[in-house]
Design a protein around this motif. Structure first.
Motif, PDB file in Angstrom:
ATOM      1  N   TYR B 122      38.315  32.954  35.998  1.00 33.38           N
ATOM      2  CA  TYR B 122      37.946  31.637  36.539  1.00 33.38           C
ATOM      3  C   TYR B 122      36.758  31.772  37.493  1.00 33.38           C
ATOM      4  O   TYR B 122      35.832  30.966  37.478  1.00 33.38           O
ATOM      5  CB  TYR B 122      39.130  30.985  37.255  1.00 33.38           C
ATOM      6  N   GLY B 123      36.795  32.796  38.334  1.00 30.98           N
ATOM      7  CA  GLY B 123      35.719  33.014  39.287  1.00 30.98           C
ATOM      8  C   GLY B 123      34.385  33.187  38.574  1.00 30.98           C
ATOM      9  O   GLY B 123      33.368  32.595  38.955  1.00 30.98           O
ATOM     10  N   ARG B 124      34.393  34.000  37.504  1.00 34.37           N
ATOM     11  CA  ARG B 124      33.166  34.247  36.745  1.00 34.37           C
ATOM     12  C   ARG B 124      32.627  32.986  36.091  1.00 34.37           C
ATOM     13  O   ARG B 124      31.441  32.863  35.822  1.00 34.37           O
ATOM     14  CB  ARG B 124      33.430  35.290  35.664  1.00 34.37           C
ATOM     15  N   SER B 125      33.564  32.040  35.801  1.00 35.44           N
ATOM     16  CA  SER B 125      33.097  30.828  35.136  1.00 35.44           C
ATOM     17  C   SER B 125      32.739  29.747  36.151  1.00 35.44           C
ATOM     18  O   SER B 125      32.585  28.579  35.796  1.00 35.44           O
ATOM     19  CB  SER B 125      34.139  30.340  34.124  1.00 35.44           C
ATOM     20  N   GLY B 126      32.629  30.126  37.417  1.00 35.52           N
ATOM     21  CA  GLY B 126      32.105  29.214  38.421  1.00 35.52           C
ATOM     22  C   GLY B 126      33.133  28.374  39.155  1.00 35.52           C
ATOM     23  O   GLY B 126      32.773  27.511  39.965  1.00 35.52           O
ATOM     24  N   VAL B 127      34.419  28.621  38.886  1.00 33.53           N
ATOM     25  CA  VAL B 127      35.466  27.844  39.555  1.00 33.53           C
ATOM     26  C   VAL B 127      35.541  28.250  41.027  1.00 33.53           C
ATOM     27  O   VAL B 127      35.442  29.425  41.369  1.00 33.53           O
ATOM     28  CB  VAL B 127      36.819  28.062  38.844  1.00 33.53           C
ATOM     29  N   ARG B 128      35.718  27.264  41.912  1.00 29.30           N
ATOM     30  CA  ARG B 128      35.725  27.552  43.342  1.00 29.30           C
ATOM     31  C   ARG B 128      37.099  27.326  43.981  1.00 29.30           C
ATOM     32  O   ARG B 128      37.323  27.676  45.139  1.00 29.30           O
ATOM     33  CB  ARG B 128      34.682  26.688  44.064  1.00 29.30           C
ATOM     34  N   GLU B 129      37.999  26.682  43.229  1.00 29.90           N
ATOM     35  CA  GLU B 129      39.339  26.429  43.786  1.00 29.90           C
ATOM     36  C   GLU B 129      40.364  26.537  42.664  1.00 29.90           C
ATOM     37  O   GLU B 129      40.196  25.923  41.599  1.00 29.90           O
ATOM     38  CB  GLU B 129      39.400  25.029  44.411  1.00 29.90           C
ATOM     39  N   MET B 130      41.426  27.275  42.901  1.00 29.42           N
ATOM     40  CA  MET B 130      42.505  27.384  41.932  1.00 29.42           C
ATOM     41  C   MET B 130      43.672  26.552  42.453  1.00 29.42           C
ATOM     42  O   MET B 130      44.029  26.620  43.632  1.00 29.42           O
ATOM     43  CB  MET B 130      42.951  28.840  41.791  1.00 29.42           C
ATOM     44  N   VAL B 131      44.264  25.788  41.546  1.00 35.03           N
ATOM     45  CA  VAL B 131      45.386  24.928  41.918  1.00 35.03           C
ATOM     46  C   VAL B 131      46.548  25.269  41.010  1.00 35.03           C
ATOM     47  O   VAL B 131      46.362  25.454  39.797  1.00 35.03           O
ATOM     48  CB  VAL B 131      45.018  23.442  41.752  1.00 35.03           C
ATOM     49  N   THR B 132      47.736  25.347  41.561  1.00 38.41           N
ATOM     50  CA  THR B 132      48.868  25.707  40.717  1.00 38.41           C
ATOM     51  C   THR B 132      50.170  25.155  41.271  1.00 38.41           C
ATOM     52  O   THR B 132      50.222  24.633  42.392  1.00 38.41           O
ATOM     53  CB  THR B 132      48.974  27.241  40.552  1.00 38.41           C
ATOM     54  N   GLY B 133      51.206  25.253  40.442  1.00 40.57           N
ATOM     55  CA  GLY B 133      52.555  24.964  40.898  1.00 40.57           C
ATOM     56  C   GLY B 133      53.320  26.259  40.968  1.00 40.57           C
ATOM     57  O   GLY B 133      53.046  27.194  40.217  1.00 40.57           O
ATOM     58  N   THR B 134      54.285  26.336  41.895  1.00 34.03           N
ATOM     59  CA  THR B 134      55.089  27.551  41.996  1.00 34.03           C
ATOM     60  C   THR B 134      56.537  27.172  42.221  1.00 34.03           C
ATOM     61  O   THR B 134      56.836  26.173  42.892  1.00 34.03           O
ATOM     62  CB  THR B 134      54.567  28.479  43.120  1.00 34.03           C
ATOM     63  N   GLY B 135      57.433  27.945  41.598  1.00 27.38           N
ATOM     64  CA  GLY B 135      58.854  27.683  41.760  1.00 27.38           C
ATOM     65  C   GLY B 135      59.367  28.406  42.984  1.00 27.38           C
ATOM     66  O   GLY B 135      59.357  27.882  44.098  1.00 27.38           O
ATOM     67  N   ALA B 136      59.768  29.646  42.792  1.00 28.49           N
ATOM     68  CA  ALA B 136      60.315  30.430  43.898  1.00 28.49           C
ATOM     69  C   ALA B 136      59.232  30.873  44.872  1.00 28.49           C
ATOM     70  O   ALA B 136      59.524  31.307  45.975  1.00 28.49           O
ATOM     71  CB  ALA B 136      61.043  31.647  43.352  1.00 28.49           C
ATOM     72  N   GLY B 137      57.979  30.784  44.448  1.00 23.07           N
ATOM     73  CA  GLY B 137      56.892  31.147  45.344  1.00 23.07           C
ATOM     74  C   GLY B 137      56.229  32.471  44.995  1.00 23.07           C
ATOM     75  O   GLY B 137      55.202  32.826  45.567  1.00 23.07           O
ATOM     76  N   GLN B 138      56.818  33.188  44.060  1.00 22.38           N
ATOM     77  CA  GLN B 138      56.243  34.481  43.666  1.00 22.38           C
ATOM     78  C   GLN B 138      54.848  34.265  43.066  1.00 22.38           C
ATOM     79  O   GLN B 138      53.913  35.001  43.359  1.00 22.38           O
ATOM     80  CB  GLN B 138      57.127  35.168  42.614  1.00 22.38           C
ATOM     81  N   TRP B 139      54.742  33.265  42.231  1.00 26.82           N
ATOM     82  CA  TRP B 139      53.471  33.005  41.573  1.00 26.82           C
ATOM     83  C   TRP B 139      52.432  32.494  42.563  1.00 26.82           C
ATOM     84  O   TRP B 139      51.285  32.932  42.574  1.00 26.82           O
ATOM     85  CB  TRP B 139      53.659  32.015  40.413  1.00 26.82           C
ATOM     86  N   GLY B 140      52.825  31.573  43.425  1.00 20.64           N
ATOM     87  CA  GLY B 140      51.889  31.061  44.419  1.00 20.64           C
ATOM     88  C   GLY B 140      51.401  32.167  45.341  1.00 20.64           C
ATOM     89  O   GLY B 140      50.221  32.231  45.687  1.00 20.64           O
TER      90      GLY B 140
END
Lengths: 451, 451
Positions: B122-140
């Protein structure tokens, strides 16, 4: 990252007494009899297995690590040594920052290095229950994990302020089969006296250890075990520095300064002593910096005196930098650094100028810990964050002076059970607490008056 | 303990599509337009960098890991593989139990394997902010740590029940510079609608992801990122199994059964897929067992249908074992396993009998996790403890049948931020929650009626 193979786990602990050019005064028996231990009067029973104790007061340089203990070490050792490249970049410093990370251990800190060794020696000498005091809980966690393989029970007196601040430390110990008792408790004379004096007492490691000693003394097959300060504990921790020596060699550098947090001293000694040996054989001019909290400044503001290692004064007296064994440090999140005295060996080295000391307030400590976490992706234990704070200051000085230097610091454990403390920091609720000169003099006075 | 050198970190991810003898049906575009995203109408913008997406839908067997991602992996990989000798002894089983431990990663679980890869692409493709959902928080946690090196902002919608149960997960993400928003939130249409429908909603990963999609869609330079389920995520996780293959070879054994917990499937796939390849080339008869919670039994009680991967139904439909994208799992401590569907690849394999599935209630899961902690000194994440429960059952069956077998299970993360859940277990407060057939049919009905 400088990683070693499991075959490179040290085969020997290092005994710095073989190389120390200064005297470490001998302990002096406790001047008064032990207090009643649930009916058992009289002097303390011998607490230490001789096979463990003897090498730690002799002058043999290298002590073979028993194979079963080394096999346990190999479950996670050698621990990694990293170059903190992103922190360097964030600080824009010419300094090279390296850290030895002990948080990958099963207990999450360096404490298990000695816990496993002690459990082995005590187990072999027929002990069936280990009793101890713990401040922040790192030591209690380690001991509870170490007892299990040897089928020993484990009872932990945990300093009240830490037990309430970090309830999950207790959970972790109970998961490992330990009984956890909040200290001061009503289980011992020492605890009951402390509660009478101050029902709201936050507790201290001195009190918790005094309770553990009394409790162990009254139980068949039980022994008191201690997680820092004593020579043998410092020695067990030298696996950290021995590995780090090899890792710095692989990095092609030798530290100009070695930094570690200072509770009673085993974390500091574990990293620093092997480098002291290596530095002595050359002329590297390496400095050794112990970092203590402003709230418990035994080295920077204490006195070099004969004092007890526990609150109740039943233990032999040792010569050390101390704030007095009745000193009650204000509550700080780095509960592991609230101990009143510095290990006799470290104290002697400090007295003779072989090591340096400095202290930090916890606001600065958490700022440093958070900066480190953001840069390196590892949340330091509040204790370890003291070393981070000092390392950052070295890095900033290097920037100001436009001169490079190699900094090695010990990251003794992770802070995943201290996120409540970091939450306080992020919310701006962390405050600095510093004892007044009068408070320090009050607890030192009895020691100075009575020679 | 079977440890590898940093040079043995895999150079390639494994794409199982190259070897799969069964069809994985293609996704179908979402049947209705995206909901209003803070004023931006119209279809979703492309969410995935093509350089990341393409290999995950092709049939090239091995995909080179970009060097910067591999360098990040080398900070802690290869992760250790242990033989659980003490657990074997405690269970008195002839089975050989091995576990691959992902808890030594900076984020404490396997999730960072894909987080770092995604942040890179994502960074290489110019994205400046990642947004996500997380359940237990491990992914976040993993994503927040991964964004930082690339200078990207990170916004995490965290399922409300987990956010309240485990506040320190939020602290950890904030320490890593992320903004953490409790879901359902008032920041999005989806969240506001969910709150209107049930102000006390515990939230779900489906809702959190739907909020993240809407939020990302409305912000310049922002992209939604997902932590499991998608082909590319499963592929990134295969570093786990590739390493484990080498480690089992070093142990001189090949697993008769490979077990891993099943959320959306990346943890299971990461361990199992490389062994599937290795087993297919011989005739080992190896079984692959996905373990889900009784509370969210998508494989054992769901249906193989076209369904959305998010709650609001804006995502393309994929064929998967599902409980319906509006299914609300009861709260369990293993928040990471509360997702309604199984990854399309894993679903296809299950449908064709190439993998098996089973489910456990959380009482049994925590019993197993606690037994494991006592034996092995590592507290498993509640999610990972599902695999432990199944491994223990295999071991007990081996004892009953007086036959040996080699069991490999994935320990996807540590439970140091889940000690509150273990405390509930120790206090006997953990309850089992199981959806009724009617509840499952209710959320499946719209999918079955509308073809």
């Amino acid at each position: 990252m400088f990683r070693l193979g499991a075959d490179q786990v040290p085969t020997h602990w290092y005994n710095i007494l073989a190389d120390l050019p200064v005297e470490v005064p001998a302990p002096r028996p406790a001047p008064r009899p032990a207090p009643p231990g649930n009916g058992r009067e009289g002097p303390l029973r011998p607490q230490l297995p001789l096979s463990m104790y003897r090498p730690s007061v002799g002058t043999t340089r290298f002590i073979a690590i028993p194979e079963p203990v080394r096999a346990e070490y190999q479950r996670w050792r050698p621990t990694p040594l990293y170059r903190a490249s992103r922190l360097e970049k964030a600080l824009d410093t010419p300094a090279h920052l390296y850290f030895k990370y002990e948080g990958t251990s099963p207990s999450g800190s360096h404490k298990i290095n000695t816990a496993l060794a002690q459990a082995y020696y005590y187990g072999r000498s027929g002990v069936r229950e280990m009793v101890t005091g713990t401040g922040a809980g790192q030591w209690g966690t380690a001991l509870s994990m170490a007892c299990h393989p040897y089928g020993m029970a484990c009872t932990v007196f945990m300093v009240r302020s830490s037990h309430r601040q970090k309830p999950y430390r207790g959970t972790l110990m109970r998961l490992n089969g330990a009984e956890v008792i909040e200290s001061p408790s009503d289980r011992t004379e020492v605890g009951r006296a402390a509660l009478r004096a101050d029902p709201g007492s936050p507790g201290s490691l001195g009190i918790a250890n005094a309770e553990a000693i009394e409790y162990a003394n009254a139980r068949e097959g039980a022994r008191f075990s201690i997680g820092s300060g004593e020579n043998h504990v410092l020695m067990h921790q030298t696996v950290i520095g021995e590995e780090a020596l090899l890792q710095m060699e692989a990095a092609g550098e030798f530290p100009d300064v070695v930094i570690a947090a200072m509770g009673a001293g085993s974390n500091f000694a574990g990293l620093a002593f092997p480098f002291y040996r290596a530095a002595s054989s050359g002329s590297t001019g390496t400095r050794f910096l112990a970092v203590e909290p402003d709230a418990c400044p035994k080295m920077t503001r204490g006195s070099y005196l004969m004092d007890h290692t526990d609150y109740s004064g039943v233990t032999p007296m040792v010569k050390m930098y101390t704030l007095g064994h009745t000193f009650m440090a204000y509550h700080i999140h780095a509960g592991g650094l609230r101990y009143h005295g510095a290990a006799p060996i470290v104290s002697a080295m400090y007295h003779h100028g072989l090591v340096e000391a400095t202290s930090y307030g916890q606001t600065k400590v958490f700022e440093s810990g958070a900066a480190f976490a953001r840069a390196e992706g590892i949340v330091p234990a509040p204790e370890s964050a003291h070393a981070v704070a000092a390392a950052i200051d070295e890095a900033l000085r290097a920037r100001e002076e436009r001169s490079s230097r190699v900094v090695l610091f010990g990251l003794s454990g992770h802070g995943l059970l201290d996120l409540g403390a970091y939450e306080s920091h992020l919310s701006g609720e962390t405050v600095d607490v510093v004892p007044t000169d009068e408070e320090i003099q009050a607890s030192l006075a009895p020691l100075i008056e009575a020679p």
